[in-house]
Design a protein around this motif. Structure first.
Motif, PDB file in Angstrom:
ATOM      1  N   PRO A 166     115.678  71.158  26.095  1.00  0.00           N
ATOM      2  CA  PRO A 166     114.969  69.871  26.084  1.00  0.00           C
ATOM      3  C   PRO A 166     113.903  69.850  24.981  1.00  0.00           C
ATOM      4  O   PRO A 166     113.228  70.859  24.756  1.00  0.00           O
ATOM      5  N   LEU A 167     113.787  68.724  24.305  1.00  0.00           N
ATOM      6  CA  LEU A 167     112.829  68.595  23.212  1.00  0.00           C
ATOM      7  C   LEU A 167     111.487  68.094  23.720  1.00  0.00           C
ATOM      8  O   LEU A 167     111.420  67.327  24.688  1.00  0.00           O
ATOM      9  N   ASP A 168     110.437  68.507  23.038  1.00  0.00           N
ATOM     10  CA  ASP A 168     109.097  68.018  23.341  1.00  0.00           C
ATOM     11  C   ASP A 168     109.019  66.553  22.907  1.00  0.00           C
ATOM     12  O   ASP A 168     109.317  66.245  21.736  1.00  0.00           O
ATOM     13  N   GLU A 169     108.661  65.665  23.820  1.00  0.00           N
ATOM     14  CA  GLU A 169     108.651  64.236  23.501  1.00  0.00           C
ATOM     15  C   GLU A 169     107.701  63.911  22.358  1.00  0.00           C
ATOM     16  O   GLU A 169     107.972  63.023  21.549  1.00  0.00           O
ATOM     17  N   GLU A 170     106.584  64.619  22.259  1.00  0.00           N
ATOM     18  CA  GLU A 170     105.646  64.343  21.165  1.00  0.00           C
ATOM     19  C   GLU A 170     106.248  64.724  19.811  1.00  0.00           C
ATOM     20  O   GLU A 170     105.988  64.060  18.810  1.00  0.00           O
ATOM     21  N   ALA A 171     107.061  65.781  19.769  1.00  0.00           N
ATOM     22  CA  ALA A 171     107.731  66.162  18.520  1.00  0.00           C
ATOM     23  C   ALA A 171     108.758  65.104  18.135  1.00  0.00           C
ATOM     24  O   ALA A 171     108.886  64.746  16.958  1.00  0.00           O
ATOM     25  N   VAL A 172     109.480  64.585  19.138  1.00  0.00           N
ATOM     26  CA  VAL A 172     110.450  63.518  18.886  1.00  0.00           C
ATOM     27  C   VAL A 172     109.717  62.268  18.396  1.00  0.00           C
ATOM     28  O   VAL A 172     110.124  61.647  17.410  1.00  0.00           O
ATOM     29  N   ARG A 173     108.614  61.930  19.050  1.00  0.00           N
ATOM     30  CA  ARG A 173     107.819  60.753  18.662  1.00  0.00           C
ATOM     31  C   ARG A 173     107.335  60.900  17.216  1.00  0.00           C
ATOM     32  O   ARG A 173     107.418  59.957  16.419  1.00  0.00           O
ATOM     33  N   ALA A 174     106.848  62.077  16.846  1.00  0.00           N
ATOM     34  CA  ALA A 174     106.343  62.304  15.490  1.00  0.00           C
ATOM     35  C   ALA A 174     107.467  62.160  14.459  1.00  0.00           C
ATOM     36  O   ALA A 174     107.254  61.575  13.391  1.00  0.00           O
ATOM     37  N   ALA A 175     108.650  62.666  14.779  1.00  0.00           N
ATOM     38  CA  ALA A 175     109.783  62.556  13.851  1.00  0.00           C
ATOM     39  C   ALA A 175     110.202  61.098  13.677  1.00  0.00           C
ATOM     40  O   ALA A 175     110.471  60.645  12.559  1.00  0.00           O
ATOM     41  N   VAL A 176     110.253  60.348  14.782  1.00  0.00           N
ATOM     42  CA  VAL A 176     110.630  58.931  14.717  1.00  0.00           C
ATOM     43  C   VAL A 176     109.565  58.149  13.942  1.00  0.00           C
ATOM     44  O   VAL A 176     109.887  57.294  13.108  1.00  0.00           O
ATOM     45  N   ASP A 177     108.292  58.465  14.179  1.00  0.00           N
ATOM     46  CA  ASP A 177     107.199  57.822  13.439  1.00  0.00           C
ATOM     47  C   ASP A 177     107.319  58.106  11.943  1.00  0.00           C
ATOM     48  O   ASP A 177     107.123  57.216  11.116  1.00  0.00           O
ATOM     49  N   ALA A 189     109.935  58.588  10.288  1.00  0.00           N
ATOM     50  CA  ALA A 189     111.029  57.773   9.748  1.00  0.00           C
ATOM     51  C   ALA A 189     110.627  56.302   9.631  1.00  0.00           C
ATOM     52  O   ALA A 189     111.359  55.507   9.039  1.00  0.00           O
ATOM     53  N   GLY A 190     109.501  55.923  10.245  1.00  0.00           N
ATOM     54  CA  GLY A 190     109.015  54.552  10.130  1.00  0.00           C
ATOM     55  C   GLY A 190     109.364  53.676  11.328  1.00  0.00           C
ATOM     56  O   GLY A 190     109.327  52.437  11.227  1.00  0.00           O
ATOM     57  N   PHE A 191     109.690  54.293  12.461  1.00  0.00           N
ATOM     58  CA  PHE A 191     110.085  53.533  13.644  1.00  0.00           C
ATOM     59  C   PHE A 191     109.259  53.969  14.840  1.00  0.00           C
ATOM     60  O   PHE A 191     108.437  54.872  14.740  1.00  0.00           O
ATOM     61  N   GLU A 192     109.484  53.333  15.985  1.00  0.00           N
ATOM     62  CA  GLU A 192     108.705  53.628  17.171  1.00  0.00           C
ATOM     63  C   GLU A 192     109.591  54.118  18.307  1.00  0.00           C
ATOM     64  O   GLU A 192     110.567  53.468  18.661  1.00  0.00           O
ATOM     65  N   LEU A 193     109.220  55.273  18.868  1.00  0.00           N
ATOM     66  CA  LEU A 193     109.911  55.792  20.043  1.00  0.00           C
ATOM     67  C   LEU A 193     109.428  55.032  21.256  1.00  0.00           C
ATOM     68  O   LEU A 193     108.249  54.998  21.559  1.00  0.00           O
ATOM     69  N   VAL A 194     110.365  54.384  21.954  1.00  0.00           N
ATOM     70  CA  VAL A 194     110.033  53.615  23.164  1.00  0.00           C
ATOM     71  C   VAL A 194     110.031  54.559  24.368  1.00  0.00           C
ATOM     72  O   VAL A 194     109.210  54.433  25.260  1.00  0.00           O
TER      73      VAL A 194
END
Length: 79
Positions: A58-69, A71-76
């Motif tokens: 399982p991935l750390d949600e904050e790491a996923v959020r940072a990667a999506v950010d 890229a210029g998008f928002e993790l919902v």
């Protein structure tokens, strides 16, 4: 959604990402998430806003959020 029914050593998680509207968007999100440790595949679908990530654990949600950010998008959140 996290699914442990796939291969025994992988976890599949579906995230909702807002702001994707084209293939370039899908590629940007996929590229950033692919760089996270343990990620083996990423499939982004702009029309649904869903990004499916297969990882070793399982991935750390904050790491996923940072990667999506990055890229210029928002993790919902998870789908």
């Amino acid at each position: 959604m996290t699914d442990r029914t796939g291969t025994p050593d992988t976890v599949t998680t579906v995230y909702k990402v807002s702001g994707m509207s084209c293939g370039h968007c899908e590629g940007s999100v996929s590229a950033e998430l692919s760089e996270l440790p343990g990620v083996s595949s990423v499939k982004a679908v702009a029309s649904s806003g869903e990004v499916t990530v297969v990882s070793a654990a399982p991935l750390d949600e904050e790491a996923v959020r940072a990667a999506v950010d990055e890229a210029g998008f928002e993790l919902v959140g998870t789908a």
